[in-house]
Motif scaffolding. Structure first.
Motif, short mmCIF file in Angstrom:
data_model
loop_
_atom_site.label_atom_id
_atom_site.label_comp_id
_atom_site.label_asym_id
_atom_site.label_seq_id
_atom_site.Cartn_x
_atom_site.Cartn_y
_atom_site.Cartn_z
N GLN A 1 0.70 -1.27 -0.03
CA GLN A 1 0.00 0.00 0.18
C GLN A 1 0.84 1.24 0.06
O GLN A 1 0.49 2.24 -0.80
CB GLN A 1 -1.06 -0.07 1.36
N LEU A 2 2.02 1.23 0.75
CA LEU A 2 2.72 2.49 0.78
C LEU A 2 3.88 2.52 -0.09
O LEU A 2 4.21 3.71 -0.61
CB LEU A 2 3.28 2.57 2.18
N TRP A 3 4.48 1.61 -0.68
CA TRP A 3 5.40 1.52 -1.44
C TRP A 3 4.96 2.30 -2.81
O TRP A 3 6.08 3.27 -3.44
CB TRP A 3 6.36 0.31 -1.79
N PRO A 4 4.04 1.96 -3.43
CA PRO A 4 3.82 2.71 -4.76
C PRO A 4 3.63 4.16 -4.49
O PRO A 4 3.91 4.96 -5.67
CB PRO A 4 2.21 1.92 -5.00
N LEU A 5 3.24 4.75 -3.50
CA LEU A 5 3.13 6.07 -3.21
C LEU A 5 4.33 6.73 -3.06
O LEU A 5 4.79 7.72 -3.68
CB LEU A 5 2.26 6.26 -1.75
#
Length: 339
Positions: free
Chosen positions: A281-285
């Motif tokens: 969830q966080l890495w793509p951002l």
């Protein structure tokens, strides 16, 4: 990656090994070492990929001076207030995030100004020139925030503290903050100065600072990969030939089955699943924010590579249990899933 056995315990039951994931892995490691009468694995955790120093990343903004001999122009546009703010004692020492906020507000005000009717072509041309120059420098201001802001640097450098086994506080706030920063990035690309200037940058940074979730996530991924690799190296010394010659049962096998059901399933596996959820969830951002900056390569190493490494080591670990369960009378009853 699945080890199909039958359910034994509810995954929600977490034994008392401490709240953080590294404690669960260490406890599991210690119990297996005792069963095999083997020294605990040792070896220092490798340092993460280094980040460029702040001084090597910050770029100077063009020094634009509005020489409006007719003060009427700046007052009419409301630029006089903004110019005064920038020239104040506080304005001269703005942080990168406050500088970006100022630049966005200036562009928004100037865009509105240019929509008015002007009797002086000379003044209008001057304002248009400033507007064009500010648009060209806004990416520098945004990147300065990404690369040099103290809160973001702390997140990217990491912190030697792992996340809890499950339901880590700050996850939703961190996701929201990163989502708002990526939305800001998109609005800047679209030159939507009004919407961009409405985003409270300081609020998003405060959310990140409060929980330091990203910094803890990268350390958790690194340490989990390291600890699982140590475990696998220890287990490779043992197989069905030595643990159950002739397929015979033993007290050692019963202890192993108990450790698997009590510590691997509800703790170690659960922890890796949680880390995978946060990473996905966080890495793509983060990737979207930093993809065109000098930090993207070390960040990929700190997040993607260690995440993939954790998954690989976990897969090898489960394979060891699968092989042992097929060849020895362990009778493990569980469903093991990889991240």
């Amino acid at each position: 990656m699945k080890l199909w056995l039958l359910p034994i315990v509810a995954l929600s039951l977490v034994a008392c090994t401490g709240n953080n994931g590294d404690k669960a892995l260490t406890n599991y490691q210690q119990r297996l070492a005792r069963v095999f009468d083997t020294p605990l694995p040792n070896g220092d955790l490798a340092a993460p990929a280094p980040l460029l120093a702040e001084r090597d990343l910050k770029q100077a903004l063009p020094d634009l001076r509005i020489d409006l001999t007719d003060a009427y122009a700046s007052r009419r546009c409301g630029l006089d207030t903004l110019i005064g703010e920038r020239n104040s004692s506080l304005g001269k020492v703005y942080s990168a995030s406050k500088q970006l906020s100022y630049e966005l507000r200036f562009l928004q005000q100037l865009a509105q100004c240019l929509q008015q009717r002007w009797d002086s072509d000379e003044l209008l041309a001057q304002l248009q020139q400033v507007y064009q120059q500010k648009q060209l420098s806004i990416d520098i201001a945004f990147n300065n925030m990404l690369l040099t802001d103290d809160t973001l640097r702390k997140e990217l450098l990491g912190i030697r503290k792992t996340l809890p086994l499950k339901d880590a506080p700050g996850y939703s706030e961190t996701w929201q903050a990163l989502s708002e920063l990526t939305r800001l990035q998109q609005l800047i690309a679209e030159q939507n100065w009004h919407a961009a200037s409405q985003i409270d940058i300081e609020q998003q940074l405060q959310r990140l600072y409060q929980f330091n979730f990203v910094g803890r996530l990268q350390y958790s991924l690194r340490l989990s990969q390291h600890q699982l690799a140590q475990l696998n190296a220890m287990l490779e010394q043992h197989n069905s030939t030595t643990l159950c010659p002739g397929g015979r049962d033993s007290e050692q096998l019963q202890i192993l089955a108990n450790i698997f059901g009590k510590y691997f399933i509800p703790e170690v596996q659960l922890y890796t699943v949680e880390l995978s959820r946060y990473q996905q969830q966080l890495w793509p951002l983060l990737q979207q924010l930093y993809q065109h900056t000098p930090l993207i390569t070390p960040l990929q190493q700190r997040f993607e590579q260690h995440y993939d490494g954790m998954r690989t080591e976990l897969s090898h670990h489960v394979t060891w249990w699968q092989n042992l369960n097929r060849q020895c009378p362990l009778a493990l009853n569980a469903t093991v899933k990889g991240p």
